[in-house]
Design a protein around this motif. Structure first.
Motif, PDB file in Angstrom:
ATOM      1  N   ALA A 109       2.277  17.009  -7.811  1.00 31.45           N
ATOM      2  CA  ALA A 109       1.291  16.785  -6.744  1.00 31.45           C
ATOM      3  C   ALA A 109      -0.054  17.398  -7.120  1.00 31.45           C
ATOM      4  CB  ALA A 109       1.791  17.372  -5.428  1.00 31.45           C
ATOM      5  N   LYS A 112      -2.486  15.401  -9.366  1.00 29.07           N
ATOM      6  CA  LYS A 112      -3.214  14.275  -8.788  1.00 29.07           C
ATOM      7  C   LYS A 112      -4.647  14.663  -8.413  1.00 29.07           C
ATOM      8  CE  LYS A 112       0.827  11.888  -6.887  1.00 29.07           C
ATOM      9  NZ  LYS A 112       1.467  11.336  -5.666  1.00 29.07           N
ATOM     10  N   THR A 197      -6.596  11.073   0.735  1.00 23.29           N
ATOM     11  CA  THR A 197      -5.225  10.970   1.264  1.00 23.29           C
ATOM     12  C   THR A 197      -4.446   9.898   0.512  1.00 23.29           C
ATOM     13  OG1 THR A 197      -5.942  11.676   3.466  1.00 23.29           O
ATOM     14  CG2 THR A 197      -3.854  10.504   3.322  1.00 23.29           C
ATOM     15  N   LYS A 198      -5.114   8.769   0.267  1.00 24.98           N
ATOM     16  CA  LYS A 198      -4.500   7.667  -0.472  1.00 24.98           C
ATOM     17  C   LYS A 198      -4.127   8.113  -1.883  1.00 24.98           C
ATOM     18  CE  LYS A 198      -5.774   3.161  -2.429  1.00 24.98           C
ATOM     19  NZ  LYS A 198      -6.891   2.172  -2.536  1.00 24.98           N
ATOM     20  N   SER A 201      -1.067  10.498  -1.840  1.00 27.33           N
ATOM     21  CA  SER A 201       0.192   9.877  -1.417  1.00 27.33           C
ATOM     22  C   SER A 201       0.637   8.768  -2.370  1.00 27.33           C
ATOM     23  CB  SER A 201       0.070   9.314  -0.005  1.00 27.33           C
ATOM     24  OG  SER A 201      -0.931   8.302   0.040  1.00 27.33           O
TER      25      SER A 201
END
Length: 202
Positions: A109, A112, A197-198, A201
């Motif tokens: 995570a 990213k 956010t995109k 996720s």
């Protein structure tokens, strides 16, 4: 040291803003989590701040929550993490999400986020785990920030959002892709938040 500012928000162009305090305009840089909660220009704003002094500049950073500033200060103590990368991390995820990544050893995570490779993610997990006591119990009460809705043209909003994502460390092609399927009829700040956010996720 400047620890807090309260004044009139004169300008905001992610990730920068100018706050007038008794006739003196302070230029600050902020994370997108703070930016999306800013009021409209011309309204009062109160921010926790952190001042970084370099040979060529004095840089002021603004935070809507003391907890976010505490995490920023802990991040810049990590080897290889400067203010720019710390802001990018705080823009990509909030404090609770970051804490979960550290506690769950979730380096995937973290990678990213712009500027965070595998080695940096592993270093963050190791070093930040020891720094939790420095910031996790900080005062999390927000200052005088209110989300607002703007009325600028969607095309301008998209261009501003794209520029802001690039300033956070994303490549132009990445920024364009992140905004591709986002509803353009939003404020610049909302577009940036949706894109981040995109990204996290995806």
């Amino acid at each position: 040291m400047i620890g807090r500012l309260t004044g009139l928000l004169l300008e905001k162009q992610p990730p920068w803003m100018v706050v007038d305090v008794h006739g003196v305009g302070y230029e600050l840089e902020a994370s997108m989590n703070t930016f999306v909660a800013l009021p409209a220009p011309g309204e009062q704003v109160s921010l926790y701040t952190h001042l970084t002094i370099r040979d060529d500049a004095h840089l002021l950073y603004g935070f809507g929550r003391e907890h976010e500033r505490a995490l920023f200060r802990a991040l810049i103590k990590v080897n290889g993490v400067g203010p720019k990368l710390a802001l990018a991390i705080l823009s990509g995820m909030d404090e609770d999400a970051f804490m979960r990544c550290i506690r769950d050893d979730d380096s995937k995570a973290l990678t990213k986020l712009p500027g965070v490779g595998k080695k940096t993610a592993e270093r963050l997990i190791i070093e930040m785990r020891d720094r939790f006591p420095e910031w996790e119990h900080g005062n999390d009460a927000p200052l005088a920030l209110e989300a607002t809705s703007g009325r600028a043209a969607p095309r301008d909003h998209l261009a501003d959002a794209e520029a802001a994502l690039v300033s956070l460390g994303y490549k132009l092609t990445e920024a364009t892709k992140m905004l591709a399927d986002v509803d353009p009829n939003q404020t610049t700040e909302a577009l940036i938040k949706a894109a981040l956010t995109k990204r996290m996720s995806g």
